[in-house]
Design an enzyme around this catalytic site. Structure first.
Site, PDB file in Angstrom:
ATOM      1  N   THR A 190     -19.860  -1.132 -21.304  1.00 23.18           N
ATOM      2  CA  THR A 190     -18.335  -1.566 -21.481  1.00 23.18           C
ATOM      3  C   THR A 190     -18.248  -2.816 -22.334  1.00 23.18           C
ATOM      4  OG1 THR A 190     -18.138  -0.667 -19.211  1.00 23.18           O
ATOM      5  CG2 THR A 190     -16.187  -1.668 -20.362  1.00 23.18           C
ATOM      6  N   LYS A 213     -16.789  -6.386 -23.149  1.00 18.88           N
ATOM      7  CA  LYS A 213     -16.095  -7.322 -22.706  1.00 18.88           C
ATOM      8  C   LYS A 213     -15.914  -8.528 -23.605  1.00 18.88           C
ATOM      9  CE  LYS A 213     -16.546  -4.976 -18.527  1.00 18.88           C
ATOM     10  NZ  LYS A 213     -15.362  -4.589 -17.825  1.00 18.88           N
ATOM     11  N   LYS A 244     -12.597  -7.596 -21.879  1.00 17.74           N
ATOM     12  CA  LYS A 244     -11.847  -6.222 -22.091  1.00 17.74           C
ATOM     13  C   LYS A 244     -10.731  -6.181 -22.894  1.00 17.74           C
ATOM     14  CE  LYS A 244     -10.698  -5.753 -17.205  1.00 17.74           C
ATOM     15  NZ  LYS A 244     -11.045  -4.782 -16.046  1.00 17.74           N
ATOM     16  N   LYS A 283     -18.585   1.593 -24.587  1.00 17.48           N
ATOM     17  CA  LYS A 283     -17.451   2.063 -23.933  1.00 17.48           C
ATOM     18  C   LYS A 283     -16.054   1.130 -24.389  1.00 17.48           C
ATOM     19  CE  LYS A 283     -15.588   2.978 -19.323  1.00 17.48           C
ATOM     20  NZ  LYS A 283     -14.698   1.782 -19.191  1.00 17.48           N
ATOM     21  N   ASP A 316     -12.884  -0.514 -22.338  1.00 12.90           N
ATOM     22  CA  ASP A 316     -12.544  -0.529 -21.170  1.00 12.90           C
ATOM     23  C   ASP A 316     -11.538   0.397 -20.833  1.00 12.90           C
ATOM     24  OD1 ASP A 316     -11.341  -2.108 -18.633  1.00 12.90           O
ATOM     25  OD2 ASP A 316     -13.646  -2.849 -19.133  1.00 12.90           O
ATOM     26  N   GLU A 317     -10.904   0.618 -19.502  1.00 16.23           N
ATOM     27  CA  GLU A 317     -10.035   1.534 -19.196  1.00 16.23           C
ATOM     28  C   GLU A 317      -8.692   1.181 -19.644  1.00 16.23           C
ATOM     29  OE1 GLU A 317     -11.066  -0.609 -15.373  1.00 16.23           O
ATOM     30  OE2 GLU A 317     -11.988   0.211 -17.175  1.00 16.23           O
ATOM     31  N   HIS A 331     -12.728   7.998 -17.056  1.00 12.31           N
ATOM     32  CA  HIS A 331     -12.626   6.713 -16.123  1.00 12.31           C
ATOM     33  C   HIS A 331     -11.788   7.177 -14.763  1.00 12.31           C
ATOM     34  CE1 HIS A 331     -12.000   2.915 -14.661  1.00 12.31           C
ATOM     35  NE2 HIS A 331     -13.137   2.485 -15.170  1.00 12.31           N
ATOM     36  N   ARG A 332     -12.098   6.678 -13.848  1.00 13.14           N
ATOM     37  CA  ARG A 332     -11.253   6.956 -12.441  1.00 13.14           C
ATOM     38  C   ARG A 332     -10.420   5.739 -12.167  1.00 13.14           C
ATOM     39  NH1 ARG A 332     -15.496   6.582  -7.627  1.00 13.14           N
ATOM     40  NH2 ARG A 332     -16.474   4.374  -7.980  1.00 13.14           N
TER      41      ARG A 332
END
Length: 467
Positions: free
Chosen positions: A164, A166, A168, A192, A194-195, A285-286
């Site tokens: 991910t 960063k 973020k 990725k 970030d969410e 993503h959760r």
């Protein structure tokens, strides 16, 4: 006398049916019920069955216009929870006709929509669901699944590596793309969003997509490997989400991303259908899951959210690490990891699995281990999750003292060393540290990473434990 018998009657007279034989087509639910003092467990269990199906608080004349026996939910078994005062597991069977085909949204509205605020209960938690084959078959499921993903990426016999980006929030699109390129060039398979990265004033989505695509193609050309960056398509409206997914497809990237709980199941299923039709992989993503699943006696267990995601559609989903900074007891985590990956899962209460689940031929989902993990965790992660997983190191890549690319190199070397050791028959659980140390001899990047993180641990007692 004409008419019907008006008035309030006990739920258990209609909805508690201990003799009921469950049907293969029923949706079965296991609820952890904590009744208010003085409420018998049968009444509490029956109330859950009633309020999540055909019941209401009083007898109504329109009951006579339908067949309750055909449509009602039934509480067919109740057992006390070992070691807990006043907690019971209530098993409820729902006839399949209560649910719209292919709609996770409708399934949840029915089963958990209203009943969690019910006054006769102190707390209520949905522990597990059995989805019948007849209902599974009405869902597309994951856009592609594990095997198709491996074929698309041409990567076999090992877990995939991610990172991910960063910090973020706050990077410009160009600097963000630079960070992506460095990680992918160093040996990661994926980076990725970030969410929380959607389309903010400091970095609008279209700028980010373009710079990330450039980073991707440059890294692919240099390494000869297929690379991906999870472009987060999550947005404030479904139309905007689809616009972002379409643009990602036009750029020719392999994968997009969605926050399925904050975005909602309707949006997620829409995106999953688009992804299958257009050859995009979908990373899920959760974000927000712990709001729902962290309390032991109220809410929904993550294994239910995981099942729902497999039905709604996603190729990857975050599933805890067992070893990093976020929750996850080993057996319980592996329980829902298998629910995500396998075709058929046996009932096994020691892993928190209340029902045997048959997914028939629905594609599987790759579990993603992410959160506070670094190179020293690699042997444990390889051992616990096996080949069909994505291991994501955010700080564990970008925190490398020499920069992102060496951080990526360190992770890739550690992973390859662990996979090779496992294939040679070595015991990763026992010899893990040794395997990493040996690999350090050949990789100064890994040696530097090992030095930085040799003492880091996130040790607190797990909250998510079996009784």
């Amino acid at each position: 006398s004409v008419g019907f018998k008006a008035g309030v009657k006990d739920y258990k007279l209609t909805y508690y049916t201990p003799d009921y034989e469950t049907k293969d087509t029923d949706i079965l639910a296991a609820f952890r019920v904590t009744p208010q003092p003085g409420v018998p467990p049968e009444e509490a269990g029956a109330a859950v069955a009633a309020e999540s199906s055909t019941g209401t608080w009083t007898t109504v004349w329109t009951d006579g216009l339908t067949s309750l026996d055909r449509y009602k939910g039934r509480c067919y078994h109740i057992e006390p929870v070992a070691g807990e005062e006043e907690q019971y597991i209530a098993y409820v069977a729902y006839p399949l006709d209560l649910f719209e085909e292919g709609s996770v949204t409708n399934m949840f509205t029915s089963i958990v929509g209203n009943v969690f605020g019910f006054k006769a209960l102190r707390a209520l938690r949905l522990e597990d669901l059995r989805i019948p084959i007849a209902y599974v078959k009405t869902f597309q499921g994951p856009p592609h699944g594990i095997q198709v993903e491996r074929d698309k990426l041409n990567k076999y016999g090992r877990p995939l590596l991610g990172c991910t980006i960063k910090p973020k929030l706050g990077l410009s699109a160009k600097n963000y793309g630079r960070a992506v390129y460095e990680c992918l060039r160093g040996g990661l398979d994926f980076t990725k969003d970030d969410e929380n990265v959607n389309s903010q004033p400091f970095m609008r989505w279209r700028d980010r997509f373009v710079f990330c695509a450039e980073a991707l193609y440059k890294a692919q050309a240099e390494t000869g490997e297929i690379k991906g960056h999870y472009l987060n398509a999550t947005a404030g409206t479904c139309e905007e989400m689809m616009k972002r997914a379409v643009f990602a497809r036009e750029l020719g990237v392999p994968i997009v991303m969605h926050d399925y709980l904050t975005g909602g199941f309707t949006a997620n299923t829409t995106l999953a259908h688009y992804c299958r039709d257009n050859g995009l992989l979908l990373h899920i993503h959760r974000a927000m899951h712990a709001v729902i699943d962290r309390q032991k006696n109220h809410g929904m267990h993550f294994r239910v959210l995981a099942k729902a995601l497999r039905m709604s559609g996603g190729d990857h989903i975050h599933a805890g690490t067992v070893v990093g900074k976020l929750e996850g007891e080993r057996d319980i985590t592996l329980g829902f990891v298998d629910l995500l990956r396998d075709d058929f899962i046996e009932k096994d209460r020691s892993r928190g699995i209340y029902f045997t689940q048959d997914w028939v031929s629905m594609p599987g989902v790759l579990p993603v281990a992410s959160g506070g993990i670094h190179v020293w965790h690699m042997p444990a992660l390889t051992e616990i999750f096996g080949d069909d997983s994505v291991l994501q190191f955010g700080g564990g890549t970008l925190g490398h003292p020499w920069g992102n690319a060496p951080g990526a190199v360190a992770n890739r070397v550690a992973l390859e060393a662990c996979v090779q050791a496992r294939n040679e028959g070595r015991d990763l659980a026992r010899e893990g540290n040794e395997i990493i140390r040996e690999a350090c001899k050949w990789s100064p990047e890994l040696a530097a990473a090992c030095e930085v993180w040799k003492e880091i641990k996130f040790e607190f007692k797990a909250v998510d434990t079996l009784d």
